[in-house]
Design a protein around this motif. Structure first.
Motif, short mmCIF file in Angstrom:
data_model
loop_
_atom_site.label_atom_id
_atom_site.label_comp_id
_atom_site.label_asym_id
_atom_site.label_seq_id
_atom_site.Cartn_x
_atom_site.Cartn_y
_atom_site.Cartn_z
N ASN A 195 0.84 -1.22 0.00
CA ASN A 195 0.00 0.00 0.00
C ASN A 195 0.86 1.26 0.00
N PHE A 196 1.95 1.24 0.78
CA PHE A 196 2.81 2.40 0.86
C PHE A 196 3.63 2.58 -0.41
N PHE A 197 4.06 1.49 -1.02
CA PHE A 197 4.78 1.58 -2.29
C PHE A 197 3.89 2.18 -3.37
N GLN A 198 2.62 1.78 -3.40
CA GLN A 198 1.70 2.31 -4.40
C GLN A 198 1.44 3.80 -4.20
N ILE A 199 1.29 4.22 -2.98
CA ILE A 199 0.95 5.62 -2.74
C ILE A 199 2.14 6.53 -3.07
N PHE A 200 3.37 6.07 -2.83
CA PHE A 200 4.52 6.90 -3.15
C PHE A 200 4.83 6.90 -4.64
N LYS A 201 4.31 5.95 -5.39
CA LYS A 201 4.45 5.95 -6.85
C LYS A 201 3.42 6.86 -7.51
N ASP A 202 2.37 7.23 -6.80
CA ASP A 202 1.29 8.05 -7.34
C ASP A 202 1.75 9.49 -7.50
N GLU A 203 1.62 10.03 -8.71
CA GLU A 203 2.06 11.39 -9.01
C GLU A 203 1.24 12.43 -8.24
N ASP A 204 -0.07 12.23 -8.12
CA ASP A 204 -0.91 13.18 -7.41
C ASP A 204 -0.54 13.25 -5.92
N PHE A 205 -0.21 12.12 -5.34
CA PHE A 205 0.20 12.12 -3.93
C PHE A 205 1.49 12.91 -3.74
N ARG A 206 2.43 12.72 -4.63
CA ARG A 206 3.70 13.44 -4.53
C ARG A 206 3.51 14.95 -4.72
N LYS A 207 2.59 15.35 -5.58
CA LYS A 207 2.32 16.78 -5.78
C LYS A 207 1.68 17.38 -4.52
N ALA A 208 0.84 16.60 -3.88
CA ALA A 208 0.15 17.11 -2.68
C ALA A 208 1.13 17.30 -1.55
#
Length: 68
Positions: free
Chosen positions: A55-68
């Protein structure tokens, strides 16, 4: 004798606050930590399985999460 009575009285006032803290603060924190390592599906909890850190690997790969 007065010290023991004051101690019991103090615990009588602190007890309900402790119970409320456990129910509304500590229990949700622990459950959130547990659910963060699973693929929890609220409508059918039988489908829940352990995913580990995926779950954590997926969220850190998400571009929108990194922008936020």
């Amino acid at each position: 004798m007065k010290k023991k009575r004051d101690s019991v009285l103090g615990m009588a006032f602190f007890g309900p606050a402790l119970v409320l803290l456990i129910i509304f603060l500590f229990l949700p924190m622990i459950l959130t930590l547990i659910f963060s390592f699973t693929d929890f599906f609220a409508l059918n909890p039988g489908l829940t399985h352990f995913t580990g850190l995926d779950n954590f690997f997926q969220i850190f790969k998400d571009e929108d999460f990194r922008k936020a």
